[in-house]
Design an enzyme around this catalytic site. Sequence first.
Site, PDB file in Angstrom:
ATOM      1  N   ASP A  92      -4.558  -6.311   2.763  1.00  0.00           N
ATOM      2  CA  ASP A  92      -5.224  -5.763   3.944  1.00  0.00           C
ATOM      3  C   ASP A  92      -6.636  -6.332   3.959  1.00  0.00           C
ATOM      4  OD1 ASP A  92      -6.380  -4.096   1.941  1.00  0.00           O
ATOM      5  OD2 ASP A  92      -5.228  -2.353   2.572  1.00  0.00           O
ATOM      6  N   ASN A 116       0.151  -6.817 -11.908  1.00  0.00           N
ATOM      7  CA  ASN A 116      -0.418  -6.658 -10.568  1.00  0.00           C
ATOM      8  C   ASN A 116      -1.843  -6.106 -10.663  1.00  0.00           C
ATOM      9  OD1 ASN A 116       0.188  -6.599  -7.614  1.00  0.00           O
ATOM     10  ND2 ASN A 116      -0.056  -4.366  -7.817  1.00  0.00           N
ATOM     11  N   GLU A 151      -0.464  -6.541  -1.730  1.00  0.00           N
ATOM     12  CA  GLU A 151      -0.952  -5.352  -1.012  1.00  0.00           C
ATOM     13  C   GLU A 151      -1.992  -5.748   0.024  1.00  0.00           C
ATOM     14  OE1 GLU A 151      -2.294  -2.324  -3.784  1.00  0.00           O
ATOM     15  OE2 GLU A 151      -0.619  -2.690  -5.151  1.00  0.00           O
ATOM     16  N   GLU A 168      -3.214  -2.887 -12.688  1.00  0.00           N
ATOM     17  CA  GLU A 168      -4.664  -2.618 -12.734  1.00  0.00           C
ATOM     18  C   GLU A 168      -5.197  -2.316 -14.134  1.00  0.00           C
ATOM     19  OE1 GLU A 168      -5.270   0.442  -9.783  1.00  0.00           O
ATOM     20  OE2 GLU A 168      -4.545  -0.834  -8.162  1.00  0.00           O
ATOM     21  N   HIS A 183      -6.823  -6.718  -1.479  1.00  0.00           N
ATOM     22  CA  HIS A 183      -7.517  -5.758  -0.615  1.00  0.00           C
ATOM     23  C   HIS A 183      -8.908  -6.336  -0.340  1.00  0.00           C
ATOM     24  CE1 HIS A 183      -4.457  -2.694  -1.046  1.00  0.00           C
ATOM     25  NE2 HIS A 183      -4.521  -2.777  -2.355  1.00  0.00           N
TER      26      HIS A 183
END
Length: 313
Positions: free
Chosen positions: A238, A170, A236, A128, A207
């Site tokens: 979702d 990432n 990750e 990030e 996400h």
Amino acid sequence: AESTLGAAAAQSGRYFGTAIASGRLSDSTYTSIAGREFNMVTAENEMKIDATEPQRGQFNFSSADRVYNWAVQNGKQVRGHTLAWHSQQPGWMQSLSGSALRQAMIDHINGVMAHYKGKIVQWDVVNEAFADGSSGARRDSNLQRSGNDWIEVAFRTARAADPSAKLCYNDYNVENWTWAKTQAMYNMVRDFKQRGVPIDCVGFQSHFNSGSPYNSNFRTTLQNFAALGVDVAITELDIQGAPASTYANVTNDCLAVSRCLGITVWGVRDSDSWRSEQTPLLFNNDGSKKAAYTAVLDALNGGASSEPPADGG
Ligand code: G3I
């Protein structure tokens, strides 16, 4: 057709993973689903900087090893998350800056990667580092203020510490090809490849929610990064509301890109999610499979229905 996510993904040489929280390993519903369905594990918080080096130079792998050992004892591989990040820094690191912080980052990478040397298939070396919004700029942080080269120093340190691990950058909000953050990350990876900075993979956190919705150009993004000569992974995943069709689209996007290593969802049941109110995962709170689960499994099985034929044959 295979009947679990991990086995279905393995048919094309990919994996299907989940985030595991050490505090949930005593929940038998959780461990039975996770043990059955997934063949890759990411520690949700346990390998982060505050967990592994709570005091400077004093490493603590107790929670991280609980997750690691559960994974290996259950036949799963492990992604490491994460070595250099502006967030979840222990207090001592938050108060550092400049060359002292730079040295602390290097020492941290060396300490954690030595503990897991040869045991982690992919490390999220840097997490990030880009800002949200239209600027395409780096995110402000103590690490960024230590010098723009902090990311490549982290990758060079990581390569020397464990040459067997794939080294990933990432981030989130980098799935939509048209977004400035995506372009900024692309330019960094292209520059790293041109200059020989050791980077092997890019993790797309994925996400997806109403503020950062899935867009079908995600496949273009994955293809364009792969064309730079790096692997890609969905790290990750979702999706707000867990629409089955969007889960299928994301799965098919990975399957369409030969350098897409696999997919990790960020938790098991909705109740395990950091955004449980968005019910974004593949399993209900009682452990039952959601429609999104079946959509993902069917996609991994090549579009075949995982339901037994109505006539039993
Ligand atoms: O363990 C303590 C508990 O003892 C305490 O009572 C409780 C009170 O707040 O906090 C608990 O710690 C929380 C921890 O999750 C474990 O549940 C932290 O406050 C909370 O900040 C932490 O949140 C994690 C978050 O990263 C922190 O940045 C989430 O679980 C985790 O899912 C999330 O994961 C991140 C990825 O690392 C990077 N990408 C985004 C993703 C989602 O935010």
